[in-house]
Design an enzyme around this catalytic site. Structure first.
Site, PDB file in Angstrom:
ATOM      1  N   GLY A   1       0.832  -1.196   0.000  1.00  0.00           N
ATOM      2  CA  GLY A   1       0.000   0.000   0.000  1.00  0.00           C
ATOM      3  C   GLY A   1       0.860   1.236   0.000  1.00  0.00           C
TER       4      GLY A   1
ATOM      5  N   GLU B   1      -0.220   1.269  -7.085  1.00  0.00           N
ATOM      6  CA  GLU B   1       0.371   0.336  -6.127  1.00  0.00           C
ATOM      7  C   GLU B   1       0.497  -1.057  -6.752  1.00  0.00           C
ATOM      8  OE1 GLU B   1       2.226   0.045  -3.286  1.00  0.00           O
ATOM      9  OE2 GLU B   1       1.667   2.149  -3.400  1.00  0.00           O
TER      10      GLU B   1
ATOM     11  N   GLU C   1       3.960  -3.254  -7.741  1.00  0.00           N
ATOM     12  CA  GLU C   1       4.297  -4.533  -7.108  1.00  0.00           C
ATOM     13  C   GLU C   1       4.299  -5.700  -8.077  1.00  0.00           C
ATOM     14  OE1 GLU C   1       5.414  -4.843  -4.178  1.00  0.00           O
ATOM     15  OE2 GLU C   1       4.987  -2.815  -3.433  1.00  0.00           O
TER      16      GLU C   1
ATOM     17  N   PRO D   1      -8.514   4.712  15.098  1.00  0.00           N
ATOM     18  CA  PRO D   1      -7.515   5.738  15.390  1.00  0.00           C
ATOM     19  C   PRO D   1      -6.141   5.165  15.738  1.00  0.00           C
ATOM     20  CG  PRO D   1      -9.566   6.207  16.542  1.00  0.00           C
ATOM     21  CD  PRO D   1      -9.713   4.836  15.927  1.00  0.00           C
TER      22      PRO D   1
ATOM     23  N   GLU E   1      11.325  -6.453  -0.295  1.00  0.00           N
ATOM     24  CA  GLU E   1      11.131  -7.876  -0.493  1.00  0.00           C
ATOM     25  C   GLU E   1       9.637  -8.180  -0.576  1.00  0.00           C
ATOM     26  OE1 GLU E   1      12.245 -12.031   1.845  1.00  0.00           O
ATOM     27  OE2 GLU E   1      12.729 -10.087   2.723  1.00  0.00           O
TER      28      GLU E   1
END
Lengths: 227, 227
Positions: free
Chosen positions: B43, B59, B63, B80, B112
């Site tokens: 993310g 994203e 990847e 929170p 990694e």
DNA sequence: GCAAAAGTGTTCAGCTTACACCCATGG
DNA sequence: CCATGGGTGTAAGCTGAACACTTTTGC
């Protein structure tokens, strides 16, 4: 290299209720620009250290006085141009408020608010038409295999009232005998020895919803058949 | 009076693929605190003027190198205390990447990354166990009435491969004859005059998925029966 | 006694499930 | 020729849909 956006986060809550066999949504009239004077889905900024669902419940309580009602996260809307003031991402929720949980006084102090039949909603501010549409689709999609059909009714209700809610959400009539058979088969209703009389007709038995029994049902995933 | 929270917004993408009849998820090992050394769902922060889905696709491409694959918004997590560094709300997505769309090189330059069988996932950073769990439930819930079962396969595939994907997602065996009958009844497969031969067995016919036909099916809502 | 809504079973069609054997190929 | 996975139909049970009349009450 740090181009993290400066983002404001809000929650919007699509608040549904059922009244007079129509499905209604609560809208507020905006008192300030942008979209001043337009109707909008109630919402507000998320506070420091406030969970998202709590922000939604706070909004809901401010507008309706209702607490402990069905609330579900719907979708997050984040198109960059959805708010002309800047980058405002909103986490939309929808709530189901039984008519007996509505506090008439609530909301009256602040902006103008009103219930609209979902089939007769005015033009909405921001991307709220899309939000409402998503909420309606979710509600209709879930009525067949979740508890949402039960969450719009008062504590005690008749089978005809229950059926009317299902019909209202689905937007089509259902067969009375089939409906009753299936509901009873679910075994999530408690039968009471109380009767609702209304006008010149046979009194109707009152039932209440056994939320706990429904939850055990869900685990059995009987309701999620493989096609 | 202005207590709008100063919130950072991220997207996390649960990336699934299927390989060797197991459902796998891509995880990255964190190189910095918090949770340094722990595995996490990939993310990153949402950029200025970047739509949420676009951030998720960025994203995903970083990847895996994959683009134009199935991507769906899952849920927004905003407790929170979910990130010890401060208030970070994440909009989680999940993606389905067919094995032939994976770019082996991608991601190798950065942190990694590795594929894990969803049944053998290590401890995860943040609330990512919850995120993954939500993604799996969504995937399993939708396989029966949506296209997700078709989105994990390469362009051309055999019916046995398709069945294996369904079985992998559902975690239980399906009857071969019934499976084939139902799939063909859906009329979303294109039959090709190509055959996959593998080892010492009869060659299997290749099919491809007609996404457009599936979409018209959805509108008919035949797949969403009222209970 | 009549209008109004509540309540109640059965039949039929279609779908889901269970189940076993022959076919085409490579080695 | 044998091992491997591909490919095919039918019968039984179950679920969903259609359908009409009697009951209880207020006026």
């Amino acid at each position: 290299m740090n181009d993290r956006a400066d983002i404001q986060l809000t929650v919007d809550v699509v608040i549904f209720t059922v009244r007079a066999e129509s499905l209604r949504v609560l809208l507020v009239r905006r008192g300030v620009p942008p979209f001043e004077g337009a109707w909008a889905i109630p919402g507000g900024f998320v506070l420091e250290n406030e969970p998202l669902a709590e922000a939604a419940r706070r909004e809901l309580a401010e507008e309706t006085g209702a607490s402990d009602v069905y609330l579900e996260q719907l979708y997050t809307f984040g198109a960059p141009e959805r708010d002309p003031r800047g980058r405002v991402v909103t986490v939309a929720y929808f709530a189901l408020v039984p008519p007996d949980r509505l506090d008439i006084r609530a909301g009256s102090d602040a902006a103008e608010a009103a219930w609209f039949d979902v089939a007769r909603v005015p033009e909405l501010a921001f991307d709220h038409a899309e939000v409402l549409d998503a909420a309606l689709r979710r509600l209709r999609g879930k009525v067949g295999y979740s508890e949402v059909g039960f969450e719009l009714l008062p504590e005690r209700f008749t089978l005809s009232e229950l059926q009317a809610v299902f019909e209202t959400i689905l937007g089509r009539p259902l067969d009375k005998r089939n409906f009753r058979r299936k509901v009873k088969l679910l075994e999530v209703l408690v039968e009471h020895d109380e009767w609702e009389r209304q006008g010149a007709s046979r009194p109707a038995r009152l039932y209440s919803f056994a939320r706990d029994r429904f939850e055990t049902l869900e685990e059995r995933e009987t309701l999620f058949p493989f096609w």
